[in-house]
Design a protein around this motif. Structure first.
Motif, short mmCIF file in Angstrom:
data_model
loop_
_atom_site.label_atom_id
_atom_site.label_comp_id
_atom_site.label_asym_id
_atom_site.label_seq_id
_atom_site.Cartn_x
_atom_site.Cartn_y
_atom_site.Cartn_z
N MET A 1 112.66 -131.96 29.91
CA MET A 1 112.83 -132.78 31.12
C MET A 1 113.97 -133.80 31.06
O MET A 1 114.68 -133.86 32.04
CB MET A 1 111.45 -133.20 31.58
CG MET A 1 111.19 -133.99 32.79
SD MET A 1 109.49 -134.25 33.48
CE MET A 1 109.04 -135.30 32.19
N LYS A 2 113.92 -134.52 30.16
CA LYS A 2 114.91 -135.65 29.80
C LYS A 2 116.34 -135.06 29.98
O LYS A 2 117.07 -135.63 30.64
CB LYS A 2 114.43 -136.30 28.79
CG LYS A 2 115.42 -137.63 28.54
CD LYS A 2 115.01 -138.48 27.09
CE LYS A 2 116.12 -139.55 26.78
NZ LYS A 2 115.82 -140.47 27.47
N MET B 1 115.21 -144.94 28.61
CA MET B 1 115.15 -145.52 26.97
C MET B 1 114.83 -144.47 26.11
O MET B 1 114.68 -143.12 26.44
CB MET B 1 114.04 -146.70 27.03
CG MET B 1 112.54 -145.75 27.23
SD MET B 1 111.16 -147.20 27.48
CE MET B 1 111.55 -148.43 26.15
N PRO B 2 115.15 -144.76 24.87
CA PRO B 2 114.78 -143.52 23.97
C PRO B 2 113.55 -142.98 23.93
O PRO B 2 112.43 -143.86 24.38
CB PRO B 2 115.13 -144.37 22.52
CG PRO B 2 115.65 -145.39 22.79
CD PRO B 2 115.46 -145.97 24.20
N LEU C 1 111.29 -158.47 29.67
CA LEU C 1 111.40 -157.03 29.37
C LEU C 1 112.39 -156.36 30.06
O LEU C 1 112.72 -156.81 31.33
CB LEU C 1 110.04 -156.31 29.67
CG LEU C 1 108.89 -156.83 28.74
CD1 LEU C 1 107.59 -156.25 29.45
CD2 LEU C 1 109.09 -156.41 27.32
N SER C 2 112.99 -155.29 29.75
CA SER C 2 113.98 -154.50 30.44
C SER C 2 113.19 -153.71 31.39
O SER C 2 111.97 -153.44 31.26
CB SER C 2 114.62 -153.52 29.46
OG SER C 2 113.80 -152.48 28.94
N PRO C 3 113.65 -153.26 32.43
CA PRO C 3 112.88 -152.52 33.28
C PRO C 3 112.32 -151.13 32.89
O PRO C 3 111.23 -150.87 33.20
CB PRO C 3 113.79 -152.23 34.40
CG PRO C 3 114.91 -153.25 34.49
CD PRO C 3 114.99 -153.66 33.04
N GLU D 1 119.15 -140.60 18.17
CA GLU D 1 118.52 -142.10 18.33
C GLU D 1 117.71 -142.37 17.03
O GLU D 1 117.00 -141.76 16.55
CB GLU D 1 117.65 -142.05 19.60
CG GLU D 1 118.36 -141.86 20.95
CD GLU D 1 117.24 -141.69 21.94
OE1 GLU D 1 117.82 -141.55 23.18
OE2 GLU D 1 115.99 -141.44 21.76
N VAL D 2 118.40 -143.70 16.45
CA VAL D 2 117.40 -143.91 15.36
C VAL D 2 116.74 -145.43 15.67
O VAL D 2 117.67 -146.25 15.85
CB VAL D 2 118.46 -144.07 14.03
CG1 VAL D 2 117.64 -144.63 12.90
CG2 VAL D 2 119.29 -142.82 13.88
N PRO D 3 115.49 -145.41 15.77
CA PRO D 3 114.98 -146.74 16.08
C PRO D 3 115.32 -147.71 14.86
O PRO D 3 115.29 -147.61 13.89
CB PRO D 3 113.30 -146.55 15.77
CG PRO D 3 113.23 -145.04 15.71
CD PRO D 3 114.59 -144.39 15.43
N ASN D 4 115.14 -149.14 15.39
CA ASN D 4 115.75 -150.06 14.38
C ASN D 4 114.64 -150.53 13.89
O ASN D 4 113.63 -150.12 14.09
CB ASN D 4 116.49 -151.22 15.36
CG ASN D 4 115.60 -151.96 16.48
OD1 ASN D 4 114.24 -152.09 16.15
ND2 ASN D 4 115.92 -152.59 17.52
#
Length: 295
Positions: free
Chosen positions: A28-29, A95-96, A149-151, A262-265
């Motif tokens: 879907m993304k 967002m990821p 917070l970001s939207p 995508e690699v989470p920090n």
């Protein structure tokens, strides 16, 4: 021996279900990114998911109980499902996938708080600390700046809130109404609301044949995931399979890396660990409390 096999079947089914949900969400993304029409893509997924659920109602002979879809509790639950789907799709598009899933998994923590406030159920100090740890993890994943917070993160938190509302409303749905009738009702309302939103807010863009196939596959896969969840809880105790629902995060991180690199920090990883760890610990504490009450 049969009991042990049933337990392993339930565990395998719920791990498979979370993987299927991530595959469906990833399709879907990807389609939303290519078509640039998130509402239209969401409508297509919901519509094909509804068709699959309706077919299952017929195949499993649950059509005789279809009147249960009009029960006000089923409709209210379906409305919460629709709201959570809108919020999740918006978060997912911006967002990821691993971050959106991690924040969304605070829903069980919100359920605990809601039950304590609404039904006056005693939480206890240990459970309260674990709930706070889970929310701290969500904040670490969201990583608010000085501007707040970001939207996208706000939509992810709204997803968790409406999922918690849906789960609370599920308690009130009569057990006489079959599972797939409830799922079909949700699919129908989702199709109506997303279709209306698409017509009102976005021009319809003709999808390519590949995008049609992708959305058909996404709708089928999410339905198979719902069936796997149903079978997991049917074949094994909830206390056995519920902890494995947190495999969602593992699948999401894997999909984010494989598809989008995508690699989470480090803060996000710590946050995800806190969310998963607090959720598993809450299940353990609850299980011990039930065992002590029975003893």
């Amino acid at each position: 021996m049969t009991s042990v096999r049933s337990h392993w079947f339930g565990i395998a089914a719920i791990v498979l279900a979370t993987g299927l949900f991530i595959v469906s969400d990833s399709l879907m993304k990807l389609t939303a990114q290519a078509l640039q029409q998130p509402l239209q893509v969401l409508f297509m997924r919901c519509f094909f998911g509804f068709i699959c659920s309706a077919v299952l109602v017929l195949v499993m002979g649950q059509w005789r109980e279809i009147g249960g879809a009009f029960d006000w509790r089923v409709l209210l639950r379906a409305s919460s499902e629709a709201a959570s789907t809108f919020f999740y799709m918006t978060a997912l598009a911006n967002m990821p996938i691993a971050d959106a899933i991690a924040i969304g998994q605070t829903a069980p923590l919100l359920v605990i708080i809601a039950v304590a406030v609404i039904f006056r159920e005693r939480i206890g100090a240990i459970r309260l600390v674990l709930v706070c740890a889970g929310f701290l993890g969500a904040v670490l994943v969201a990583q608010p700046t000085g501007a707040g917070l970001s939207p996208a993160a706000i939509y992810a938190f709204l997803t968790a809130m409406t999922v918690a509302m849906r789960d609370l409303l599920t308690r009130g749905v009569p057990s006489s109404i079959p599972t797939f009738v409830v799922l079909s009702a949700s699919g129908f309302i989702l199709s109506l609301t997303t279709g209306a939103a698409t017509l009102a807010l976005q021009p319809w863009l003709p999808p390519s044949p590949v995008q049609w196939l992708t959305m058909i596959a996404s709708g089928l896969i999410v339905t198979l995931g719902q069936m796997a969840i149903f079978l997991a809880y049917r074949r094994a105790p909830a206390s056995i399979v519920a902890p494995y629902y947190y495999s969602f995060t593992v699948w999401a991180v894997t999909a984010g890396f494989v598809i989008w690199r995508e690699v989470p920090n480090s803060l996000a990883v710590i946050g995800m660990a806190l969310i998963v760890g607090s959720g598993l610990a809450l299940l353990f504490v609850r299980s011990r409390q039930v065992q002590e009450a029975v003893a």
